[in-house]
Write an enzyme that holds these catalytic residues in place. Structure first.
Site, mmCIF file in Angstrom:
data_model
loop_
_atom_site.group_PDB
_atom_site.id
_atom_site.type_symbol
_atom_site.label_atom_id
_atom_site.label_comp_id
_atom_site.label_asym_id
_atom_site.label_seq_id
_atom_site.Cartn_x
_atom_site.Cartn_y
_atom_site.Cartn_z
ATOM 1 C CE LYS A 22 -3.065 3.001 4.605
ATOM 2 N NZ LYS A 22 -3.227 4.043 3.567
ATOM 3 C CG ASN A 23 -6.030 2.883 7.876
ATOM 4 O OD1 ASN A 23 -5.153 3.401 7.181
ATOM 5 N ND2 ASN A 23 -7.293 2.836 7.499
ATOM 6 C CB CYS A 126 -4.973 10.266 -1.719
ATOM 7 S SG CYS A 126 -5.807 9.677 -0.245
ATOM 8 N NE ARG A 131 -7.553 13.128 4.339
ATOM 9 C CZ ARG A 131 -6.997 11.946 4.095
ATOM 10 N NH1 ARG A 131 -7.237 10.931 4.895
ATOM 11 N NH2 ARG A 131 -6.213 11.787 3.058
ATOM 12 C CG ASP A 316 -10.707 4.283 4.743
ATOM 13 O OD1 ASP A 316 -10.848 5.369 4.163
ATOM 14 O OD2 ASP A 316 -9.793 4.062 5.564
ATOM 15 N NE ARG A 408 -1.009 6.119 -0.451
ATOM 16 C CZ ARG A 408 -2.202 6.583 -0.074
ATOM 17 N NH1 ARG A 408 -3.179 6.707 -0.959
ATOM 18 N NH2 ARG A 408 -2.429 6.916 1.173
#
Length: 429
Positions: A22-23, A126, A131, A316, A408
């Site tokens: 995903k990233n 989230c 950030r 993560d 997600r």
């Protein structure tokens, strides 16, 4: 609202296919804004965040097709998706879209580089700490952009093309490195980014941009050099396998015991994390088809870990590792250095019987011989899967609520685990 039910105690054995990252997929999709040709991406995961970004890109005029046709329901795992931004119809990314996913703020770089202007809502996302986007804006200003913030929107403009420059990141930022690398690809002259992020997803994006005609060198090191070009073309590019998903399933095997082949996984993308998992007493064996993970029922050894930018232990994977350490034979310390509010899973793990004490940015985990199932609540993407890992070894039934967080970032998690013998199912409301 869907929930996931787990009955712990089963070893997991078999094969788990690792999806596209995903990233990596999200910035690659955003890169389609840089060209009026078609960018074809292979191995795109079917995730809620990907679908949301498709909607956001569509708002700017990006058309897409899946395997040559529009589809919503896709059989199997990762897909091939075509993105075509023939013309940009809107340079505004509105609050109602950007607030749902932080990475959508990254459209500011390509829009500014190609169109000379962008109006993008300040991001949401989230709840794992603040950030700020300061680094994004400072970097774009270094390339000649005029930046104003009005009514919750960043308004960026430039007279003509952006201009290459040297920019030193005050702190390592993966998102800002993505954005400045994309923006500088169409800038006039040379840009040098120092103290840049080194993550594999940065390299994947640079490889894609180079396939589109960009001139980028040094990706994967702390200094990236971009020689701007007048325009970019289309390309065909593959999304790398998800290193966070790889590490997560490796920890699931370590927690539950068993023997699993993680198909398509690449050890070089997360060697630091695999070394830590191996210290727990779990075998990590590279094989031709991916990575074999095996634990034969011996105890889980406690390991201290500190999150760091790549190639260190990823933030993560911090929550998942904490879930694993809850049943270690001793005390471990987990220190979070990337985000200041990423221990929200501690109280939910405690509901399963975990013993965790917080001391600032360090969690001290005193391993227990057993966990007991209970209803728990997911607070964010990575926290939610830490509860799944704990539930795989907990006695009795664990029900994880708010699993939309899982959707997600994890493609068909319950199917992949149940296919290897775990008792796990989705409960629809």
């Amino acid at each position: 609202m869907d929930r996931i039910r787990i009955v712990g105690g089963n070893r997991i054995n078999g094969r788990i296919p690792i999806s596209g990252a995903k990233n990596a997929a999200l910035p690659l999709m955003i890169a389609s804004l840089l060209t009026d040709d078609t960018l074809t991406l292979e191995n795109v995961p079917h995730l809620a965040d990907v679908e949301q970004l498709i909607r956001i890109l569509g708002n700017h005029g990006v058309d897409y097709s899946v395997n040559g046709r529009r589809e919503r329901q896709i059989e199997g795992y990762s897909r091939t998706v075509n993105f075509t931004a023939r013309s940009i119809v809107d340079t505004t990314a509105p609050y109602e879209l950007v607030s749902k996913m932080r990475a959508s703020f990254w459209v500011i770089g390509p829009l500014l580089a190609r169109m000379g202007e962008a109006k993008v809502s300040l991001p949401g996302g989230c709840a794992i700490g603040t950030r700020p986007v300061d680094l994004f804006l400072e970097g774009l200003q270094a390339l000649g952009a005029r930046i104003d913030v009005e009514n919750g929107y960043v308004i960026a403009k430039t007279n003509g093309r952006l201009t290459g420059n040297r920019y030193i990141f005050p702190k390592v930022s993966v998102g800002a490195t993505h954005v400045l690398m994309m923006a500088a690809s169409l800038a006039k002259g040379e840009t040098v980014l120092e103290n840049a992020a080194r993550e594999p997803e940065i390299v994947n994006l640079a490889d894609c941009l180079n396939a589109m005609g960009a001139r980028i060198s040094g990706a994967g090191t702390s200094t990236i050099v971009i020689d701007g070009v007048d325009s970019l073309s289309g390309a065909r590019h593959q999304v790398i396998p998800d290193r966070i998903e790889t590490g997560t399933y490796a920890m699931a095997v370590a927690m539950a015991g068993g023997d699993v082949i993680l198909e398509g996984a690449r050890a070089d993308l997360l060697q630091g994390a695999l070394d830590v998992i191996a210290q727990t007493g779990t075998e990590i064996i590279p094989v031709n088809s991916g990575i074999r993970v095996r634990r034969n029922g011996s105890g889980i050894m406690p390991v201290d870990v500190t999150t760091e930018p790549f190639p260190g232990f990823p933030t993560d994977l911090q929550a998942q590792f904490m879930g694993l350490m809850t049943m270690a034979e001793g005390k471990s310390r987990i220190t979070e250095t990337i985000f200041e509010n990423r221990f929200m899973h501690v109280q939910e793990l405690a509901r399963l019987g975990a013993r965790i004490t917080l001391a600032g940015q360090t969690a001290i985990v005193d391993g227990v011989p057993r966990l007991k199932g209970a209803p728990v609540m997911a607070t964010d993407l990575r926290a939610s899967v830490s509860l799944v890992i704990a539930g795989l070894a907990a006695e009795g039934e664990t029900v994880v609520n708010r699993v939309y967080h899982l959707d997600r970032g994890f493609e068909r998690l319950e199917e992949k685990l149940s296919g290897c013998g775990a008792t796990i199912e989705r409960l629809s409301s």
